[in-house]
Design a protein around this motif. Structure first.
Motif, PDB file in Angstrom:
ATOM      1  N   MET A   1       0.846  -1.172   0.000  1.00 46.38           N
ATOM      2  CA  MET A   1       0.000   0.000   0.000  1.00 46.38           C
ATOM      3  C   MET A   1       0.897   1.242   0.000  1.00 46.38           C
ATOM      4  O   MET A   1       1.813   1.345   0.800  1.00 46.38           O
ATOM      5  CB  MET A   1      -0.898  -0.043   1.235  1.00 46.38           C
ATOM      6  CG  MET A   1      -1.820   1.111   1.360  1.00 46.38           C
ATOM      7  SD  MET A   1      -2.985   0.916   2.731  1.00 46.38           S
ATOM      8  CE  MET A   1      -4.429   0.500   1.806  1.00 46.38           C
ATOM      9  N   LYS A   2       0.619   2.176  -0.883  1.00 43.80           N
ATOM     10  CA  LYS A   2       1.451   3.376  -1.053  1.00 43.80           C
ATOM     11  C   LYS A   2       0.781   4.578  -0.397  1.00 43.80           C
ATOM     12  O   LYS A   2      -0.418   4.791  -0.535  1.00 43.80           O
ATOM     13  CB  LYS A   2       1.683   3.646  -2.537  1.00 43.80           C
ATOM     14  CG  LYS A   2       2.563   4.839  -2.811  1.00 43.80           C
ATOM     15  CD  LYS A   2       2.785   5.012  -4.301  1.00 43.80           C
ATOM     16  CE  LYS A   2       3.534   6.292  -4.590  1.00 43.80           C
ATOM     17  NZ  LYS A   2       3.703   6.539  -6.011  1.00 43.80           N
ATOM     18  N   PHE A   3       1.598   5.368   0.317  1.00 45.03           N
ATOM     19  CA  PHE A   3       1.147   6.593   0.968  1.00 45.03           C
ATOM     20  C   PHE A   3       2.037   7.738   0.504  1.00 45.03           C
ATOM     21  O   PHE A   3       3.251   7.704   0.714  1.00 45.03           O
ATOM     22  CB  PHE A   3       1.251   6.465   2.488  1.00 45.03           C
ATOM     23  CG  PHE A   3       0.353   5.434   3.081  1.00 45.03           C
ATOM     24  CD1 PHE A   3      -0.902   5.769   3.566  1.00 45.03           C
ATOM     25  CD2 PHE A   3       0.757   4.114   3.147  1.00 45.03           C
ATOM     26  CE1 PHE A   3      -1.731   4.811   4.114  1.00 45.03           C
ATOM     27  CE2 PHE A   3      -0.064   3.144   3.689  1.00 45.03           C
ATOM     28  CZ  PHE A   3      -1.319   3.492   4.176  1.00 45.03           C
ATOM     29  N   ASN A   4       1.448   8.749  -0.126  1.00 43.69           N
ATOM     30  CA  ASN A   4       2.218   9.931  -0.516  1.00 43.69           C
ATOM     31  C   ASN A   4       2.502  10.793   0.698  1.00 43.69           C
ATOM     32  O   ASN A   4       1.761  10.773   1.676  1.00 43.69           O
ATOM     33  CB  ASN A   4       1.450  10.753  -1.554  1.00 43.69           C
ATOM     34  CG  ASN A   4       1.406  10.065  -2.896  1.00 43.69           C
ATOM     35  OD1 ASN A   4       2.375   9.464  -3.316  1.00 43.69           O
ATOM     36  ND2 ASN A   4       0.265  10.130  -3.554  1.00 43.69           N
ATOM     37  N   SER A   5       3.565  11.560   0.614  1.00 45.00           N
ATOM     38  CA  SER A   5       3.904  12.470   1.699  1.00 45.00           C
ATOM     39  C   SER A   5       2.968  13.668   1.678  1.00 45.00           C
ATOM     40  O   SER A   5       2.641  14.202   0.616  1.00 45.00           O
ATOM     41  CB  SER A   5       5.345  12.954   1.551  1.00 45.00           C
ATOM     42  OG  SER A   5       5.655  13.875   2.582  1.00 45.00           O
ATOM     43  N   TYR A  61       5.804   6.627   0.845  1.00 43.29           N
ATOM     44  CA  TYR A  61       6.082   5.507   1.736  1.00 43.29           C
ATOM     45  C   TYR A  61       5.217   4.330   1.287  1.00 43.29           C
ATOM     46  O   TYR A  61       4.046   4.504   0.955  1.00 43.29           O
ATOM     47  CB  TYR A  61       5.749   5.884   3.186  1.00 43.29           C
ATOM     48  CG  TYR A  61       6.137   7.312   3.483  1.00 43.29           C
ATOM     49  CD1 TYR A  61       7.469   7.661   3.678  1.00 43.29           C
ATOM     50  CD2 TYR A  61       5.190   8.330   3.511  1.00 43.29           C
ATOM     51  CE1 TYR A  61       7.836   8.976   3.901  1.00 43.29           C
ATOM     52  CE2 TYR A  61       5.546   9.649   3.736  1.00 43.29           C
ATOM     53  CZ  TYR A  61       6.869   9.964   3.926  1.00 43.29           C
ATOM     54  OH  TYR A  61       7.227  11.272   4.139  1.00 43.29           O
ATOM     55  N   THR A  62       5.799   3.142   1.286  1.00 42.08           N
ATOM     56  CA  THR A  62       5.081   1.955   0.846  1.00 42.08           C
ATOM     57  C   THR A  62       5.192   0.874   1.907  1.00 42.08           C
ATOM     58  O   THR A  62       6.283   0.602   2.407  1.00 42.08           O
ATOM     59  CB  THR A  62       5.674   1.420  -0.482  1.00 42.08           C
ATOM     60  OG1 THR A  62       5.703   2.484  -1.435  1.00 42.08           O
ATOM     61  CG2 THR A  62       4.852   0.277  -1.031  1.00 42.08           C
ATOM     62  N   ILE A  63       4.050   0.280   2.230  1.00 41.75           N
ATOM     63  CA  ILE A  63       4.042  -0.877   3.114  1.00 41.75           C
ATOM     64  C   ILE A  63       3.919  -2.087   2.209  1.00 41.75           C
ATOM     65  O   ILE A  63       2.916  -2.261   1.508  1.00 41.75           O
ATOM     66  CB  ILE A  63       2.885  -0.812   4.122  1.00 41.75           C
ATOM     67  CG1 ILE A  63       3.066   0.404   5.030  1.00 41.75           C
ATOM     68  CG2 ILE A  63       2.801  -2.102   4.933  1.00 41.75           C
ATOM     69  CD1 ILE A  63       1.896   0.681   5.951  1.00 41.75           C
ATOM     70  N   GLU A  64       4.968  -2.892   2.194  1.00 36.67           N
ATOM     71  CA  GLU A  64       5.032  -4.030   1.288  1.00 36.67           C
ATOM     72  C   GLU A  64       5.518  -5.245   2.065  1.00 36.67           C
ATOM     73  O   GLU A  64       6.633  -5.246   2.592  1.00 36.67           O
ATOM     74  CB  GLU A  64       5.992  -3.703   0.146  1.00 36.67           C
ATOM     75  CG  GLU A  64       5.976  -4.674  -0.994  1.00 36.67           C
ATOM     76  CD  GLU A  64       6.853  -4.174  -2.120  1.00 36.67           C
ATOM     77  OE1 GLU A  64       7.958  -4.720  -2.280  1.00 36.67           O
ATOM     78  OE2 GLU A  64       6.432  -3.234  -2.824  1.00 36.67           O
ATOM     79  N   ASN A  65       4.678  -6.267   2.129  1.00 34.58           N
ATOM     80  CA  ASN A  65       4.972  -7.467   2.909  1.00 34.58           C
ATOM     81  C   ASN A  65       5.239  -7.062   4.357  1.00 34.58           C
ATOM     82  O   ASN A  65       4.364  -6.516   5.007  1.00 34.58           O
ATOM     83  CB  ASN A  65       6.127  -8.265   2.298  1.00 34.58           C
ATOM     84  CG  ASN A  65       5.803  -8.722   0.878  1.00 34.58           C
ATOM     85  OD1 ASN A  65       4.674  -9.085   0.587  1.00 34.58           O
ATOM     86  ND2 ASN A  65       6.778  -8.683   0.009  1.00 34.58           N
ATOM     87  N   SER A  66       6.418  -7.258   4.855  1.00 36.24           N
ATOM     88  CA  SER A  66       6.716  -6.914   6.252  1.00 36.24           C
ATOM     89  C   SER A  66       7.679  -5.736   6.344  1.00 36.24           C
ATOM     90  O   SER A  66       8.335  -5.555   7.363  1.00 36.24           O
ATOM     91  CB  SER A  66       7.305  -8.124   6.968  1.00 36.24           C
ATOM     92  OG  SER A  66       8.545  -8.459   6.376  1.00 36.24           O
TER      93      SER A  66
END
Length: 145
Positions: A1-5, A61-66
């Motif tokens: 999941m991608k989050f822009n600043s 910022y990206t949350i990818e797997n762990s």
């Protein structure tokens, strides 16, 4: 999941003001007779403008797997989400961390490993924190988080 600043007005003014200043200085050296000096100044100004623009348009910022992956222009890094110990909300221009890949003065200080920390400013802070907590429910959230 991608989050822009998140991008604060202060950051926009500073970045675009700097770019306009560099463009202005580029035009002012064109009257110089030394072609080498003109070339050096134009190259340095172009590279600086490119760096500032890439940071402005490519901070996310990206949350990818762990892992939490962060990118700010040419700079990037990753953090194991299981190593995150605490997240604290922070407001202010002076941030007590080493890494600050953020474009706002409203953001999060993430403590991880034993002594590491980073300051980031995702647009959807609450959703971002919840996504991290899904992977690591042991993250401490002080009362201001």
């Amino acid at each position: 999941m991608k989050f822009n600043s998140s991008k604060s007005l202060f950051t926009k003014i500073v970045l675009f003001g700097s770019i306009l200043l560099l463009i202005g200085t580029s035009f002012s050296v064109l009257n110089n007779e030394s072609k080498i000096e003109i070339l050096i100044i134009l190259i340095v100004n172009f590279l600086t403008i490119f760096l500032l623009a890439s940071i402005y348009f490519q901070t996310f910022y990206t949350i990818e797997n762990s892992q939490l992956l962060w990118k700010s222009g040419p700079f990037k890094g990753k953090i194991e989400i299981q190593s995150i110990t605490k997240i604290t909300k922070h407001n202010g221009i002076i941030v007590p961390t080493t890494w600050k890949p953020a474009l706002s003065h409203h953001g999060l200080i993430i403590n991880y490993n034993k002594y590491d920390d980073i300051y980031i400013s995702p647009e959807k802070t609450n959703i971002f924190i919840k996504e991290l907590q899904k992977i690591n429910p042991n993250i401490l959230l002080p009362t201001n988080a």
